[in-house]
Design an enzyme around this catalytic site. Structure first.
Site, PDB file in Angstrom:
ATOM      1  N   LEU A 149      -4.308  -0.623   6.301  1.00 14.40           N
ATOM      2  CA  LEU A 149      -4.608  -2.046   6.226  1.00 14.40           C
ATOM      3  C   LEU A 149      -4.417  -2.549   4.812  1.00 14.40           C
ATOM      4  CD1 LEU A 149      -7.775  -2.336   8.474  1.00 14.40           C
ATOM      5  CD2 LEU A 149      -5.497  -3.188   8.940  1.00 14.40           C
ATOM      6  N   CYS A 150      -4.159  -3.870   4.734  1.00 11.62           N
ATOM      7  CA  CYS A 150      -4.020  -4.523   3.438  1.00 11.62           C
ATOM      8  C   CYS A 150      -5.181  -4.123   2.544  1.00 11.62           C
ATOM      9  CB  CYS A 150      -4.078  -6.035   3.673  1.00 11.62           C
ATOM     10  SG  CYS A 150      -2.671  -6.872   2.993  1.00 11.62           S
ATOM     11  N   PRO A 151      -5.021  -3.875   1.257  1.00 17.72           N
ATOM     12  CA  PRO A 151      -3.782  -3.955   0.479  1.00 17.72           C
ATOM     13  C   PRO A 151      -2.993  -2.643   0.390  1.00 17.72           C
ATOM     14  CG  PRO A 151      -5.615  -3.698  -1.016  1.00 17.72           C
ATOM     15  CD  PRO A 151      -6.177  -3.602   0.374  1.00 17.72           C
TER      16      PRO A 151
END
Lengths: 202, 76
Positions: free
Chosen positions: A10-12
């Site tokens: 998942l981001c980042p």
């Protein structure tokens, strides 16, 4: 070609991995980043295009392959976190499993109003679920005439995956009336549940 | 979006209003009691005032002698 597998990240994280990989290849070399969610694809695209590079995205089922040709440079000080969505469109890793079109054990009328309020509140929550799964009588909430169809469509637009049990739609003979989400099966449903951080059973 | 939020004294009145709206095909949404209006637990009914004529609604409720309060809310 250097390949970065950012599936399940998942981001980042995908952006951090992309930045690192780009710093390790030579100019005009191509980097391939493999992603499994649309939001990360958009963030990587912005991240990379803002630094003078173009991307080509190929999609196969739910897997995206991003090809980046290093025609630019990402300065060390750049923070990948700045390219991740904040606030409104924050997706966490919790899953909501709706197994009936009532909330709680009690009078039907009360249960119905509670589940409607619950679903209508989700679009305005700071943290939205990654996935909402509908099973058994829960599927009735995903039909075109459902009182919560607008809330569900809004959630879908902000990136929430809505999975609706196909067997259940078939049993109720309501396949044609599905108003939102995708028809799913037990494999995908158990996979999502097992990969979830938290699961909410309203 | 412009919303009119209808507040009732008890959940039973909310349920009654919901039945009235459904019988009259009024588009409405059940939402939890907004925090800015009350810290009490409860439900409220939200009407999109750009889609539905509020006077028509209040007439409906008055006809059934239902007590209610309204609040206006605007969101993006």
């Amino acid at each position: 070609m250097k390949i970065v597998d950012a599936k399940g990240k998942l981001c980042p994280l995908p952006l951090i991995m992309t930045k690192k990989a780009l710093s390790e290849i030579k100019e005009n070399e191509t980097l391939k980043v493999i992603i499994d969610n649309d939001i990360s694809v958009q963030n990587i695209r912005r991240f990379v295009e803002e630094h003078g590079m173009k991307v080509q995205v190929n999609k196969n089922n739910n897997i995206y392959e991003i090809l980046i040709n290093k025609t630019g440079h990402i300065p060390d000080e750049t923070k990948p976190e700045d390219y991740c969505p904040v606030g409104e469109n924050k997706l966490s890793d919790f899953v909501v499993s709706v197994q009936r079109n009532r909330l709680g054990d009690g009078p039907e009328e009360l249960g119905y109003i509670l589940i409607k309020a619950f679903i209508n509140t989700l679009p305005e929550s700071e943290l939205k679920p990654k996935t909402i799964i509908f099973m058994n009588s829960g599927i009735l909430l995903t039909l075109k005439d459902s009182p919560v169809i607008d809330a569900l469509k809004k959630l879908e637009q902000t990136g929430v995956d809505i999975l609706v049990c196909g067997t259940c739609l078939d049993f109720y003979k309501k396949k044609e009336e599905l108003g939102t989400g995708i028809i799913s099966n037990m494999y995908e449903i158990t996979e999502r549940l097992s990969k979830a951080g938290n699961i909410i059973y309203p | 979006m412009k919303y009119t939020i209808l507040i009732f004294e008890s959940i039973h009145n909310v349920l009654k209003a919901e039945r009235i709206f459904e019988a009259n095909h009024v588009t409405h949404e059940i939402i939890p009691m907004p925090k800015e209006i009350s810290s009490d637990c409860g439900m409220a009914i939200r009407i999109n005032s750009l889609v539905t004529n509020i006077e028509r609604i209040t007439d409906m409720l008055k006809k059934d002698k239902m007590d209610y309060q309204t609040f206006e809310k605007e969101t993006e």
